[in-house]
Design an enzyme around this catalytic site. Structure first.
Site: not given
Lengths: 607, 607
Positions: A208, A292, A334
Site C-alpha cells: 500500500e 496485490n 486488493d
C-alpha cells in the site's frame, strides 16, 4: 468390598482422565472421500516440537500429538500466561524447541525464550533488536509480526524495519543481522521467514506504499544474500529463465513483469511477499505468493500487472522460477495472493496428485498441482460477487464488469471485501479427516477508486473503501472444507472475522481464536464446539501445540488484538472515520466494546 | 454392590469437592491469645461483594467467604482473564458489586465494568477520563492508581491529573467531576478515595515534588468540597481546633504546622495523603496518615515538621482533628506514614481496647488506641537499624545519630530503606487467626543528602539513594504477625519486595502476589504454601474475593508490574543508573529478567 471400590474408582479415573484415546480413534468412522488414503503431509514433526509457524514445510499445522482428545479437551485449563509487554496486534505463532518456547512480539519485535523445564516457565533470555522508530509510521495495517523460525539451534526472525536477525537459540546472542529493505521507500517486513536447505527466505511488505515486492534468500549461516527475485520488472529481476514453464497462455511472453504495466509503473507495482512460504523437499521447490498490485485504483495500471497476486514455484537453491499461477491478473480488489499453500498428496478425480491447497483472498479454494501450477479445481468457500467463478482452461477468474471499480463512482456489494474470503490467517489440514480448516471472513465492501499519487514512502492506494458484514450478518466463519469432495463439510459462524490461525491435531480437535478473545476447540470431524476460554484480548495469533518436558501435550496461543482487522482497537482509531484502516473500521466499530488490547501468551494443558 | 460403589464415590466426591468446610472449621484449634475473643471487625460485607479496596471501613481485607478452603484452594484455576490495555503498574483492587466487576487502570485511568452474570464476563461499559498528558511527567514513582470505590450505585475514583470522578455504576455515565489539585505545582492523585457518611475523602500525592499535603472531603452527591485539611501550616488550615486532644508533649502548642519548620518551608513541606483511610462509624472518626516531609534532605528543614509522617483522627463531618500521632517526627528517611490502619477491638494486656494496627514504613507494628491516639505497643517486624525502638512515653522513635543523613556524606546500612518495612501495599487481618498479614520489604539503603532547590512542579528530593537487600538477601517477606503476642507467627521469604495487597478469608487462606508474577495462597494459621499460579506480569495489585452470581467464591487480582518498586520494568529504566527511581533500581536490577509488563485481571475459581 474395599478392593472392589478401589477397582471401580480406578476404572472411573481412567475413564475420566486417560489421555490414551487409541480405542476411540480406532472406532472413528472412515475418513471422507480422498482423505488419508494417499494423503501425505511431508515434514510433520513427531518430536512434539513446533519449530515453524506452519509446523512443517508443507504448512499443514497438523500435529500428530493426540493426548488432547475430543473428550479430554473439555478439561483444558490455563497452565501459564506470559505478558509480552506490548499492545499491538500479536499475529505470531509461539514456537517450541529443546523445551524452550520462543515468542516474537509486534514492533519493536522483542524475542522471548521461556524455559519450559521449570514449573513456572521462567524467562530464559530476551532479545531487544532496538529498532528504528520510523518503521512504525509506514506499516499500513498495524505493526504485526507473524513469527520466528527455529532451525538448527538458531532463531531467525524479521523486524518491521527490514532486518532479518539470527540468534543463538540457547543464549539469545546475535549470530548475524542482515539489513534488507529501505524504510524510506515504505518497505517493512512482517512475515515469518522460511528456513530450508540452508537458506532463510524473506519477503517484504508495503503493497500500500508503492513498494516493489521481492523474495530474498539469505545464507542461513552468514546472512549474506544468496538470491533475490522481484515480483515485477524484467525477467532477469524476476528470475524467470529457461526453467520457467508457463502453463496458461497469459503467462507466456518476454518480460511480462514490464509489459503488463503502463510505463515504469511496475517499479512501484507491489507484489510484496508478506505471507506464507511452503517448501517441497522432493521437488526442491519453494512456493511464494505475491501481494496485490499497486495502487488499488486499477485504472492507473492497465494490463495484467504480472507477477502480482499470484504464486511462484521457485528452485530453492537458485530462486529460478519454475512455474507461476496468476490467481488474480490485474487485481482490482486488493486480493493479495500471499495466503498459505498447504502441500498434500490427494486423489483428485481418482488420480493421485501432488497438490497444494490454497484458500484465497478472492474467495475460492484452489487445488493446484504443485509440480506444474495447473489448477485442478477452484470452488468458492465464501459468498462471492466479485467474479463469476474461475475459468480453469484460461487459468483466471471470470470477471464481472459491473463490479469493477471506476474512478469517482461507488461500486457496491463487492464480496469478498479487500481482506478476502480469508487474509493471511493460516488454515490447517488434517490428513485424518481430509478437511482443510479455514479461518474465514464474511465481509463485503463498497469501493470508490480515486486518483493516487506516488510519493516514495507514503500511502499509494487510491480507493475509498467501506466494509461491512456479508450475508447473514456474521463477519466470520470457521470452515471445514473437503477439498476432494469440493464442499463445505461444516462451519461455525463467528461474530467477527476469524483472524487467527488454526491448529488441527491427531486427537481430532481443531483450535482457533476469535477477535473477541475466545480460544476455541471444535471436533475436527463434526464441528461440534467442545471447549472455549476467553483470553484477555482478541486473538489474531496462531495457535500451536507441543509436547512438554513432562511428556504432556499443551496448546499455546498469543492473545493480543490488532492487525488490519483489529487496528481499531490496537491503534485506538476513531470509529467515526468509516474509511479508516482502509475501510476495515466500518466493519469493526463494535470491536472496542468487545475487547481490549494487550499481548499475552496462554499455555493450556490437561489437569 | 453397585449401590455401595456409588455411595463410596459420592462420599469421595464430597471429600474432594465440597465447599462446605464447616466441619473443618469447627475442628480448627483455638485462635492465639487475644484473637477473635473480643475482636470486632466493623463493616465486614457479608454480601459477597467487595466494594472498597480495603473491603470494609476498618480496612480488614478479611472476607467471610469460606468456600475456598485450605484444601480446596489447591484446585483453584484461572476462570477468566481481561487485559486492561495498559502497561504501567497496576496497584488497584478490582471491586465487585451488583454482579459487576469494576477495574481502574493506571494512568490514563480508564474504568472498566465487567458483567459477571454472563459466562464470558463481557465488558459492560468502559469510561475514559481523557486525562491531561502532563500528569504522567510529574508522578514520582510510576503512574499508579490504587483503586475505585463503589457506594450507593456510584463508582468514585481519582485520576492522576487531580480529578475525582463519580460514575453511574450501571451505565458508566458521569455524575460529576471535581478538579482538586494543581499539576503545575507537582500535585497528582494516586490513592483510592474513601466514601463514608455521604462524603468522598481524597488526598493528594507529590511528596517528592514540594507539594503541600491535604485531605479533602467532597459531597458524594455533588462533588462540592465540604472541607479540606492541610498537613502543614497554621492550625486553621490543618483544622486543629478545640476538639484536638494531643496526648504527647511534642504535639502540644499553637500552629506547630508552621513553627516546626524553618521560614515558610511548610508551604512545600509534603505530608501528602496518598495512602489508606479508615473509618470508625461509632466514633465518627476517619483516620488519615500523612506522607514524608520534603525535601528528603532533612538539614533543609530543622524541626519536627508537623504534621508530616503521622496519623490524624478527624471528625468525618467537619474534618476537625481529634488526635494525631507523630510516628516519625522530623522524618529523615522518607518514612511516609500513609500505610493502612486496620481497626479492630483487641484485648491488650487483658484490657479490651479499640485499636488500630499499623505496620509502618519505619519497620514497627504500631498498636494504637484509636479513640485517643495512645500508642500501646510498637514492635519491629523487619530488620531495623534506623532507630533504637519506640519510646512509648514520649511517643516517638529513639533516634540513632549515626544513621542520620548528612549533606555530602554517604550514610550506609540504613534499614529499612526509604520504601520502609512495608510501603502502601496493604495488610489484612483475620479475626479467626488473630494475625495481621503483612506484605513486607527487606531492604536497606545507603543515603547521601544533597542540597535541593525548590522549583514548583519539579522534583524536590535532595538525596542520592541506593537500596539493596537486607539481611538474608531476600528482598521481601510475607509475615503473619500476632499483634497481641507481639511476635512474628510465621513468614514466607520472597525474592522481591512483596508489593501486593493481601486478602484473608474465613476459609483460613491468605492470598498475596509477588513481583515476579506469582499469585500465592498460604494457610492462614501455619503459613504453609498451598497453591500458586504464575500470572503474566509481576503483581503489585490488591487481591480480593467475592461471591459470583452462581453462588461460588472467586478470587481476583490485577497482574501488571510497576509502581515505585517495579518502575525499572514498567518505565523501562536503565539498570546502570543505580540511583534511578529514587534508588530503588539498584535493588531491582534483576527484575527485568523475572517479569514483563502488561495489565491483566485474573479471576480464579474452583472447578
Amino acid at each position: 468390598m474395599r478392593s472392589s471400590l478401589v477397582a471401580g474408582l480406578a476404572l472411573l479415573l481412567i475413564g475420566c482422565h486417560s489421555n490414551d484415546s487409541s480405542a476411540e480413534r480406532a472406532a472413528v468412522p472412515a475418513p471422507p472421500t480422498g482423505a488419508s488414503t494417499g494423503a501425505s503431509v511431508p515434514g510433520v514433526d513427531a518430536s512434539g516440537n513446533w519449530t515453524r509457524p506452519g509446523l512443517d514445510y508443507s504448512s499443514s499445522r497438523f500435529s500428530s500429538l493426540d493426548q488432547i482428545t475430543t473428550d479430554s479437551v473439555r478439561q483444558l485449563g490455563v497452565r501459564q500466561t506470559f505478558s509480552t509487554g506490548f499492545l499491538r496486534g500479536h499475529e505470531a505463532a509461539p514456537l517450541v524447541a529443546n523445551n524452550t518456547m520462543f515468542i516474537v512480539t509486534p514492533f519493536p519485535n522483542v524475542v522471548y525464550a521461556l524455559d519450559l523445564t521449570k514449573p513456572d516457565i521462567p524467562l530464559k533470555w530476551m532479545y531487544d533488536p532496538k529498532p528504528l522508530g520510523a518503521a512504525q509510521g509506514v506499516a499500513c495495517c498495524d505493526v504485526v509480526n507473524r513469527g520466528a523460525v527455529f532451525d538448527n539451534g538458531t532463531i531467525f526472525f524479521n523486524t518491521l524495519d527490514n532486518r532479518t536477525i539470527a540468534l543463538d537459540a540457547e543464549t539469545g546472542q546475535e549470530k548475524w543481522v542482515a539489513a534488507l529493505g529501505d524504510i524510506n521507500r515504505g518497505e517493512t517486513i512482517t512475515m515469518a521467514p522460511l528456513v530450508a536447505k540452508g537458506k532463510v527466505l524473506v519477503g517484504n511488505s508495503g503493497g500500500e506504499m508503492g513498494v516493489r515486492g521481492w523474495l530474498t534468500a539469505l545464507d542461513a549461516a552468514t546472512g549474506k544474500i544468496a538470491w533475490r527475485a522481484y515480483s515485477t520488472g524484467p525477467d532477469k529481476d524476476v528470475l524467470i529463465g529457461p526453467r520457467f514453464k508457463p502453463l496458461y497462455d497469459h503467462l507466456k511472453g518476454q518480460d511480462l513483469g514490464v509489459h503488463t504495466w503502463p510505463g515504469e509503473s511496475w517499479k512501484q507495482g507491489g507484489g510484496t511477499i508478506w505471507g506464507w512460504l511452503s517448501y517441497d523437499p522432493a521437488l526442491n521447490l519453494v512456493y511464494a505468493g505475491t501481494g496485490n498490485p499497486g495502487p488499488w485504483n486499477h485504472e492507473q495500471r492497465p494490463g495484467d500487472n504480472k507477477w502480482t497476486s499470484g504464486i511462484f514455484a521457485r528452485d530453492v537453491d537458485t530462486g529460478e522460477a519454475v512455474w507461476f499461477y496468476h490467481t488474480d491478473p490485474h487485481d482490482v480488489f486488493d486480493y493479495d495472493d500471499v495466503n498459505e499453500a498447504i502441500l498434500v498428496d490427494l486423489s483428485i478425480n481418482g488420480v493421485p496428485r501432488k497438490v497444494m491447497l490454497r484458500p484465497d483472498r478472492d474467495g475460492y479454494v484452489y487445488v493446484i498441482d504443485r509440480t506444474s501450477g495447473e489448477v485442478l479445481t477452484a470452488d468458492p468457500f465464501v459468498h462471492v460477487t466479485s467474479t463469476n467463478g474461475i475459468d480453469l482452461k484460461q487459468g483466471r477468474p471470470v470477471e464481472r464488469e459491473d463490479k469493477k471499480p471506476v474512478v469517482g463512482k461507488v461500486i457496491r456489494e463487492i464480496c469478498p471485501a479487500a481482506p478476502g474470503g480469508k487474509d493471511w490467517q493460516p488454515s490447517a489440514y488434517s490428513p485424518r479427516t481430509g478437511y482443510l480448516y479455514i479461518p474465514a471472513n464474511n465481509l463485503c465492501m463498497d469501493f470508490e477508486a480515486v486518483e493516487a499519487n506516488y510519493i516514495a514512502g507514503t500511502p499509494f492506494v487510491g480507493a475509498n473503501v467501506r466494509m461491512y458484514a456479508g450475508p447473514g450478518g456474521n463477519r466470520g466463519e470457521f470452515i471445514a472444507w473437503d477439498p476432494v469432495g469440493r464442499r463445505k463439510a461444516w462451519s461455525i459462524k463467528e461474530k467477527f472475522p476469524v483472524w487467527s490461525g488454526v491448529v488441527a491435531t491427531a486427537g481430532d480437535v481443531v483450535f482457533y481464536g476469535t477477535m473477541d478473545g475466545f480460544f476455541k476447540a471444535a471436533n475436527a470431524r463434526t464441528g461440534e464446539p467442545l471447549w472455549q476460554f476467553k483470553t484477555g484480548s482478541g486473538i489474531v495469533g496462531q495457535p500451536m501445540t507441543y509436547r512438554g518436558p513432562d511428556g504432556k501435550q499443551y496448546v499455546a496461543v498469543l492473545s493480543g488484538v490488532g492487525g488490519w482487522s483489529g487496528a481499531v482497537v490496537a491503534g485506538g482509531l476513531d470509529t467515526r472515520d468509516t474509511t479508516a484502516a482502509l475501510g476495515f473500521v466500518n466493519a469493526m466499530a463494535d470491536l472496542p466494546q468487545a475487547t481490549t488490547r494487550g499481548g499475552t501468551v496462554y499455555i493450556f494443558g490437561l489437569p
